[in-house]
Write an enzyme that holds these catalytic residues in place. Sequence first.
Site, PDB file in Angstrom:
ATOM      1  N   PRO A  84       0.801  -1.232   0.000  1.00  0.00           N
ATOM      2  CA  PRO A  84       0.000   0.000   0.000  1.00  0.00           C
ATOM      3  C   PRO A  84       0.830   1.277   0.000  1.00  0.00           C
ATOM      4  CG  PRO A  84      -0.111  -1.104   2.138  1.00  0.00           C
ATOM      5  CD  PRO A  84       0.746  -1.951   1.273  1.00  0.00           C
ATOM      6  N   CYS A  85       0.192   2.354  -0.445  1.00  0.00           N
ATOM      7  CA  CYS A  85       0.791   3.684  -0.395  1.00  0.00           C
ATOM      8  C   CYS A  85       0.547   4.204   1.018  1.00  0.00           C
ATOM      9  CB  CYS A  85       0.089   4.563  -1.428  1.00  0.00           C
ATOM     10  SG  CYS A  85       0.655   6.238  -1.478  1.00  0.00           S
ATOM     11  N   GLN A  86       1.607   4.315   1.804  1.00  0.00           N
ATOM     12  CA  GLN A  86       1.467   4.786   3.192  1.00  0.00           C
ATOM     13  C   GLN A  86       2.447   5.932   3.416  1.00  0.00           C
ATOM     14  OE1 GLN A  86       2.284   0.680   4.554  1.00  0.00           O
ATOM     15  NE2 GLN A  86       0.535   0.875   5.921  1.00  0.00           N
TER      16      GLN A  86
END
Length: 414
Positions: A84-86
């Site tokens: 994920p984009c975190q």
Amino acid sequence: MEHTICELFAGVGGFRVGFENSSGDWRTVWSNQWEPGKKKQYAFECYRVHFEKYGGIDMFSNMDINQVPADCIPNHSVLVGGFPCQDYSVASTGARGIEGKKGVLWWEINRILKVKRPPFVLLENVDRLLKSPASQRGRDFGIIISCLANLGYSVEWRVINAAEYGFQQRRRRTFILAVHNSTNYYEEIDNISVYDQLQSRGFFSSIFNVEAFSEKSIHSINMMKKFSQLDKLDILMVSDKFSFEFNNAGTYRNGKIYTVNTTPESLIMDCQVVLGDILEKHVDEKYMLSDDEMEKWTYLKGPKAIERTSKEGHKYIFREGGIAFPDYIDRPARTMLTSEGSKNRSTHVVKDFETGKLRILTPVECERINGFPDDWTNTGMTERFRYFCMGNALVVNLITHIAGKLHEIIEFEN
Ligand SMILES: C[S@@+](CC[C@H](N)C(=O)[O-])C[C@H]1O[C@@H](n2cnc3c(N)ncnc32)[C@H](O)[C@@H]1O
């Protein structure tokens, strides 16, 4: 070098299906999938049902990746994973160095790479990664590149919208290939110009053709000059200060990032696959929209201008345009989200071929939109979760093309 892969964040196995469809030479030596906070591990169960007899699953495979000791992971040639984009920013911890935020999965990939150093790494993320966070554009991707650089990798990336190359879904994702400096392929790329790499001779540009662009449109930043200390990139400095306008293609090599905006040129499928091509016949009545629900659906899909109040208390008008209702079946499907199938604006609604009624997609149609075999997720999970898994997954036939190129590269290593 063997054709072996290690699949992290495996979900229901999109990378594995894509690789193994490309050649019988590929062997998955280890995989990991764990759905945080869920007692029922449906995605892993699906993975297990399909792959248990072929290997790559052990006692660590359905464990939070944070808990897996890196030295228990078998050696492999390609590490793959969609993560994920975190928020990847780091803080200083004094003498101990730097620390990323807890639960941020990039740091798990980084930890494993430090120990395993596979020759190739193939990652997938949303396109937003290149612009995140809004307050410091490009910082997060800058951190990823810098970590890979410090481990001896060069990097190439491309944002690919599967439909622009003929596939059945408009799914736009950032693909990242890291190549270790111990490989022949690293040397090969080092010997061509950045322009040739991004135009036609690099990893992604040789699979997914792009229109000619001018050399002048490539812009760059010298990371080694601006963000290094003692010959390594300083991750804390990158986290605090780095900002860059990443375009949809680029490379990091020899201390510099180069980027350019590319436009897709030609399909790699024989022809454009559209939503209508993958629709089922004899669809169960339960997928049809009832008359009672029609008003709600029309509202969700329609244009809106709604007065809202912000957290600070000021009033504003929230607007959104209408979207096709039902969806066009002569175009590729829209991006499938994890909410697919629920009463939601982004859920696909089609006109049923036989009855002429409006309906949502079936789980099998969702699998087809991602290029999985029919009933791939029909392994004991709820229907809701079948849709969810497909919203998380990859366009696997696109991965097959990427795997084909990696196969060639590994042959060349030998
Ligand atoms: C974007 S999805 C990847 C989907 C996959 N590529 C596929 O084709 O199905 C990310 C996956 O990471 C898993 N995940 C999230 N946190 C995790 C963790 N701490 N350890 C292991 N897996 C995790 C999620 O359950 C999810 O299935």
